[in-house]
Motif scaffolding. Structure first.
Motif, mmCIF file in Angstrom:
data_model
loop_
_atom_site.group_PDB
_atom_site.id
_atom_site.type_symbol
_atom_site.label_atom_id
_atom_site.label_comp_id
_atom_site.label_asym_id
_atom_site.label_seq_id
_atom_site.Cartn_x
_atom_site.Cartn_y
_atom_site.Cartn_z
ATOM 1 N N GLU A 230 -10.099 -4.816 -2.347
ATOM 2 C CA GLU A 230 -10.047 -3.576 -2.896
ATOM 3 C C GLU A 230 -11.237 -2.879 -2.182
ATOM 4 O O GLU A 230 -11.141 -1.589 -2.078
ATOM 5 C CB GLU A 230 -10.499 -3.766 -4.678
ATOM 6 C CG GLU A 230 -9.312 -4.327 -5.342
ATOM 7 C CD GLU A 230 -8.214 -3.211 -5.137
ATOM 8 O OE1 GLU A 230 -8.292 -2.211 -5.295
ATOM 9 O OE2 GLU A 230 -6.929 -3.912 -4.873
ATOM 10 N N ASP A 231 -12.570 -3.559 -1.894
ATOM 11 C CA ASP A 231 -13.620 -2.712 -1.291
ATOM 12 C C ASP A 231 -13.129 -2.404 0.019
ATOM 13 O O ASP A 231 -13.837 -1.295 0.550
ATOM 14 C CB ASP A 231 -14.769 -3.825 -1.354
ATOM 15 C CG ASP A 231 -15.405 -3.873 -2.649
ATOM 16 O OD1 ASP A 231 -14.991 -3.044 -3.559
ATOM 17 O OD2 ASP A 231 -16.092 -5.043 -2.696
ATOM 18 N N ASN A 232 -12.342 -2.984 0.693
ATOM 19 C CA ASN A 232 -11.835 -2.687 2.180
ATOM 20 C C ASN A 232 -10.590 -2.306 2.232
ATOM 21 O O ASN A 232 -10.175 -2.015 3.609
ATOM 22 C CB ASN A 232 -12.177 -3.994 3.056
ATOM 23 C CG ASN A 232 -13.700 -4.321 3.136
ATOM 24 O OD1 ASN A 232 -14.545 -3.618 3.480
ATOM 25 N ND2 ASN A 232 -13.929 -5.258 2.064
ATOM 26 N N LEU A 233 -9.849 -1.876 1.311
ATOM 27 C CA LEU A 233 -8.351 -1.581 1.570
ATOM 28 C C LEU A 233 -8.320 -0.359 2.431
ATOM 29 O O LEU A 233 -7.426 -0.327 3.429
ATOM 30 C CB LEU A 233 -7.696 -1.379 0.376
ATOM 31 C CG LEU A 233 -6.053 -1.099 0.390
ATOM 32 C CD1 LEU A 233 -5.508 -2.020 0.800
ATOM 33 C CD2 LEU A 233 -5.655 -0.720 -1.176
ATOM 34 N N LYS A 234 -9.079 0.671 1.989
ATOM 35 C CA LYS A 234 -9.110 1.829 3.126
ATOM 36 C C LYS A 234 -9.358 1.770 4.507
ATOM 37 O O LYS A 234 -8.687 2.184 5.335
ATOM 38 C CB LYS A 234 -9.956 3.001 2.250
ATOM 39 C CG LYS A 234 -9.987 4.136 2.950
ATOM 40 C CD LYS A 234 -10.810 5.370 2.140
ATOM 41 C CE LYS A 234 -10.466 6.656 2.694
ATOM 42 N NZ LYS A 234 -11.341 7.758 1.811
ATOM 43 N N SER B 185 -6.487 -0.282 5.882
ATOM 44 C CA SER B 185 -5.185 0.615 6.010
ATOM 45 C C SER B 185 -5.573 1.508 7.363
ATOM 46 O O SER B 185 -4.717 1.800 8.079
ATOM 47 C CB SER B 185 -5.058 1.545 4.832
ATOM 48 O OG SER B 185 -3.838 2.378 5.104
ATOM 49 N N ALA B 186 -6.762 2.084 7.549
ATOM 50 C CA ALA B 186 -6.880 2.971 8.733
ATOM 51 C C ALA B 186 -7.175 2.063 10.017
ATOM 52 O O ALA B 186 -6.313 2.542 10.970
ATOM 53 C CB ALA B 186 -8.421 3.623 8.631
ATOM 54 N N ARG B 187 -7.171 0.806 9.963
ATOM 55 C CA ARG B 187 -7.219 0.152 11.275
ATOM 56 C C ARG B 187 -5.595 -0.018 11.480
ATOM 57 O O ARG B 187 -5.417 0.065 12.426
ATOM 58 C CB ARG B 187 -7.926 -1.298 11.081
ATOM 59 C CG ARG B 187 -9.396 -1.008 11.365
ATOM 60 C CD ARG B 187 -10.046 -2.362 11.355
ATOM 61 N NE ARG B 187 -11.194 -2.286 12.237
ATOM 62 C CZ ARG B 187 -11.890 -3.414 12.325
ATOM 63 N NH1 ARG B 187 -11.586 -4.534 11.782
ATOM 64 N NH2 ARG B 187 -13.159 -3.038 13.086
ATOM 65 N N LEU B 188 -4.968 -0.596 10.391
ATOM 66 C CA LEU B 188 -3.617 -0.921 10.698
ATOM 67 C C LEU B 188 -2.727 0.276 11.231
ATOM 68 O O LEU B 188 -1.859 0.294 11.914
ATOM 69 C CB LEU B 188 -2.968 -1.413 9.502
ATOM 70 C CG LEU B 188 -3.332 -2.801 9.022
ATOM 71 C CD1 LEU B 188 -2.877 -3.486 7.600
ATOM 72 C CD2 LEU B 188 -2.798 -3.697 10.059
ATOM 73 N N ARG C 180 4.108 1.179 4.626
ATOM 74 C CA ARG C 180 2.659 0.678 4.736
ATOM 75 C C ARG C 180 2.324 -0.334 3.861
ATOM 76 O O ARG C 180 1.568 -1.218 4.053
ATOM 77 C CB ARG C 180 1.831 1.994 4.644
ATOM 78 C CG ARG C 180 1.729 2.909 5.851
ATOM 79 C CD ARG C 180 0.918 4.118 5.717
ATOM 80 N NE ARG C 180 0.884 4.912 6.833
ATOM 81 C CZ ARG C 180 0.220 5.884 7.050
ATOM 82 N NH1 ARG C 180 -1.084 6.338 6.207
ATOM 83 N NH2 ARG C 180 0.074 6.332 8.123
ATOM 84 N N ARG C 181 3.039 -0.193 2.421
ATOM 85 C CA ARG C 181 2.716 -0.906 1.416
ATOM 86 C C ARG C 181 3.263 -2.317 1.734
ATOM 87 O O ARG C 181 2.428 -3.361 1.551
ATOM 88 C CB ARG C 181 3.132 -0.635 -0.020
ATOM 89 C CG ARG C 181 2.903 -1.383 -1.094
ATOM 90 C CD ARG C 181 3.794 -0.707 -2.377
ATOM 91 N NE ARG C 181 5.061 -0.915 -2.355
ATOM 92 C CZ ARG C 181 5.600 -0.134 -2.223
ATOM 93 N NH1 ARG C 181 5.396 1.121 -2.715
ATOM 94 N NH2 ARG C 181 7.032 -0.344 -2.574
ATOM 95 N N ASP C 182 4.431 -2.485 2.650
ATOM 96 C CA ASP C 182 4.946 -3.895 2.893
ATOM 97 C C ASP C 182 4.109 -4.381 3.839
ATOM 98 O O ASP C 182 3.876 -5.563 3.957
ATOM 99 C CB ASP C 182 6.289 -3.263 3.432
ATOM 100 C CG ASP C 182 7.389 -3.039 2.294
ATOM 101 O OD1 ASP C 182 7.027 -3.212 1.078
ATOM 102 O OD2 ASP C 182 8.427 -2.484 2.694
#
Length: 193
Positions: free
Chosen positions: A180-184, A187-190, A78-80
């Motif tokens: 930073e504000d939208n990372l969550k 991530s949820a979308r991906l 996921r990080r990649d």
């Protein structure tokens, strides 16, 4: 009573006593064997239970370790993916050109200009490839001058010596905040969480 009879009686008593001792010995030997077999059975059962517990514990540890490793691999993957997405966004920002790049650059200079007094001498830094664009944009601002290059994807860093104010309106800094504000959410979308 003759001596032979006495000897025979003593021998008979001795044989009887020997038989009692032998029988008692056999009973005791049988008891010892039975106790030893019972102890051996208990010991065997205890060892089997210990082995079963140890096997179960090792299985649980192996399973837990495998789950942890799988989770770490998932997180690394996921990080990649997130790093790849961010890299693509950075590439897109760096490759913006023409009217869109000029429009965004003007908006960033406008936003920074609000932080300075009209009497301030303001220096604007930007990406080396944007030098000509910045010089054209800055013609519309009194007291603003192009100060040279700043290592960034685009946008501007604006500062004034007199007011000691520095505004970082680079694409990089804006992307960092948005990321930073939208990372969550990204991530949820991906990852369909």
């Amino acid at each position: 009573m003759s001596l032979d009879n006495v000897v025979e009686d003593i021998r008979g008593e001795a044989r009887a006593r020997a038989e009692e001792i032998r029988e008692a010995g056999e009973r005791r030997a049988t008891e010892i064997i039975e106790e030893a077999e019972a102890d051996a059975e208990e010991l065997l059962e205890a060892r089997e239970a210990d082995v079963e517990r140890q096997v179960e514990q090792e299985r649980e540890q192996a399973l837990s370790g495998a789950k942890l490793e799988a989770k770490q691999q998932r997180l690394e993957a996921r990080r990649d993916v997130l790093e790849d997405v961010r890299s693509r966004v950075e590439d897109e920002l760096a490759s913006l050109s023409g009217d869109r790049r000029e429009e965004l650059t003007r908006e960033l200079v406008d936003a920074a200009a609000d932080e300075f007094d009209e009497s301030d001498d303001v220096v604007v830094y930007g990406r080396a490839d944007d030098a000509e664009l910045l010089e054209d944009v800055l013609e519309d601002y009194d007291g603003f001058s192009y100060g040279g290059e700043h290592d960034c994807l685009g946008g501007v860093v604006v500062e004034s010596e007199s007011s000691r104010v520095r505004v970082n309106n680079t694409f990089d800094s804006i992307l960092e905040g948005v990321w930073e504000d939208n990372l969550k959410e990204v991530s949820a979308r991906l990852f369909d969480q």
